[in-house]
Design an enzyme around this catalytic site. Sequence first.
Site, PDB file in Angstrom:
ATOM      1  N   LYS A  26       0.844  -1.223  -0.002  1.00 54.20           N
ATOM      2  CA  LYS A  26      -0.051  -0.104   0.058  1.00 54.20           C
ATOM      3  C   LYS A  26       0.859   1.360   0.052  1.00 54.20           C
ATOM      4  O   LYS A  26       1.917   1.181  -0.057  1.00 54.20           O
ATOM      5  CB  LYS A  26      -0.794   0.074   1.294  1.00 54.20           C
ATOM      6  CG  LYS A  26      -1.569  -1.343   1.480  1.00 54.20           C
ATOM      7  CD  LYS A  26      -2.743  -1.593   0.297  1.00 54.20           C
ATOM      8  CE  LYS A  26      -3.119  -3.256   0.082  1.00 54.20           C
ATOM      9  NZ  LYS A  26      -4.124  -3.498   1.130  1.00 54.20           N
TER      10      LYS A  26
HETATM   11  C1  LIG Z   1      -5.275  -4.369   1.832  1.00 56.75           C
HETATM   12  C2  LIG Z   1      -6.690  -4.310   1.746  1.00 56.75           C
HETATM   13  C3  LIG Z   1      -7.403  -4.658   2.698  1.00 56.75           C
HETATM   14  C4  LIG Z   1      -6.837  -5.321   4.259  1.00 56.75           C
HETATM   15  O1  LIG Z   1      -5.890  -4.910   4.748  1.00 56.75           O
HETATM   16  P1  LIG Z   1      -4.770  -5.716   5.431  1.00 56.75           P
HETATM   17  O2  LIG Z   1      -4.020  -4.497   6.139  1.00 56.75           O
HETATM   18  O3  LIG Z   1      -4.044  -6.367   4.439  1.00 56.75           O
HETATM   19  O4  LIG Z   1      -5.284  -6.265   6.447  1.00 56.75           O
HETATM   20  C5  LIG Z   1      -8.792  -4.485   2.642  1.00 56.75           C
HETATM   21  N1  LIG Z   1      -9.426  -3.687   1.662  1.00 56.75           N
HETATM   22  C6  LIG Z   1      -8.725  -3.477   0.465  1.00 56.75           C
HETATM   23  C7  LIG Z   1      -9.206  -2.878  -0.437  1.00 56.75           C
HETATM   24  C8  LIG Z   1      -7.380  -3.643   0.548  1.00 56.75           C
HETATM   25  O5  LIG Z   1      -6.629  -3.185  -0.544  1.00 56.75           O
END
Ligand SMILES: *Cc1c(COP(=O)(O)O)cnc(C)c1O
Length: 412
Positions: free
Chosen positions: A193
């Site tokens: 991210k």
């Molecule tokens: C990455 C992501 C999540 C989950 O986040 P984590 O930190 O990996 O638990 C949820 N929704 C979306 C759209 C994501 O890209």
Amino acid sequence: MSADFLPYGRQVIDDEDVAAVAAVLRGDWLTTGPSVEAFEVAFAERVQARHAVACSSGTAGLHLLALAQGLGPGDMVVVPTVTFLATANAARYVGADVVFADVDPETGLMDAPRFLEAVDRAPKGSVKAVFPVHLNGHCVDMPALRAAAEGLFVAEDACHALGGDQASRTGAMVPVGACASSDAAMFSTHPVKAIATGEGGVLTTNDDALAERLRRFRNHGMVRESADFRNHDMAFEDGDGVAAPWYYEMHEPGFNYRLNDLQCALGISQLRRLSGFVEKRRKLRDRYAVLLDGLGAHVRAVTVASGCDPAWHLSVALIDFAALGTTRSRVMRQLRDRSIGTQVHYIPVHLQPYYRDLYETPALPGAERYYERCLSLPLFPTMVESDVDRVVEALAEVLGLRGGASITGMKS
Ligand SMILES: *Cc1c(COP(=O)(O)O)cnc(C)c1O
């Protein structure tokens, strides 16, 4: 993985990040210390929200939102089907049910009409919340959704959109996470991210009571504020209204969903560079868009939605694989052979066997159309423009479109 392998996404860690984490390791706190609050303050300031609540992952954040809002059995939550599993699963963690909404086939976003169509499929009065997803970094039209979702809990899954801006009701642009048209927003700080803390998540809200509940559920449901204590005889043994030093209560069970000081120190350091990361992603993605659009009628970059200035978590090409006489699997393998990693975001969640067994969701044609064409190409801030050129040239080659004039014609 060879040295020149391009994954679809990756973190950027520099010496300052390393030093920030090392400083915490040499200090007194490894769990909840001063870096946690400092990260929350910096994050809230960056996205112009009143509160930021750090937690152990984006998924934990979604669970906390469902808990803090008191969602449970009999409640329905509308979730767009093109998202990561976690957005829908969060409703299930608290015993609520999911109504899957369709998405725009060109952007992958749920809009207000598609949200309302999903509400119409649920028993009357059962829908209590909606989790819009800002897919790829684009934003859902939040003022329109907020108006359509009157009286409902609106929590943005903004995992892809940290650092972007979106239009508010007045038309003014505000940072994603400011919650101008929602009750809360959720971010992930997983390494693919916008910023990385290893695992991690951040919730933002302007609602004081909601922030308080999120913090409680993050830490076992422990209550520390003496005004809220219920067992007065146990709390106030000296009869002077001052609670005993060790005393705490639990009114509802929570979890250990804390983010630790090491992670928050890394988060603070990363957040300082967020704007630079976003700028770089925008530049790379713009180059992709021009080059992809030069590959003919069967390939193009995902359409840019209006009302937002996206932070571009992913660079997605929409490709008509069948028209080009190939399959997505074949193309992904051929790109991997050329040291290029790609991914598909996402398999529509309503098609997962668990949800198929649970619900009879009708065909969602926009989602299926988006899904069958999407391919996420490498995009991360340390890529250079020639990496983009290499990816698009390789893509053209494996799609049998070799020699696109606009590729060689475009200046760096
Ligand atoms: C990455 C992501 C999540 C989950 O986040 P984590 O930190 O990996 O638990 C949820 N929704 C979306 C759209 C994501 O890209």
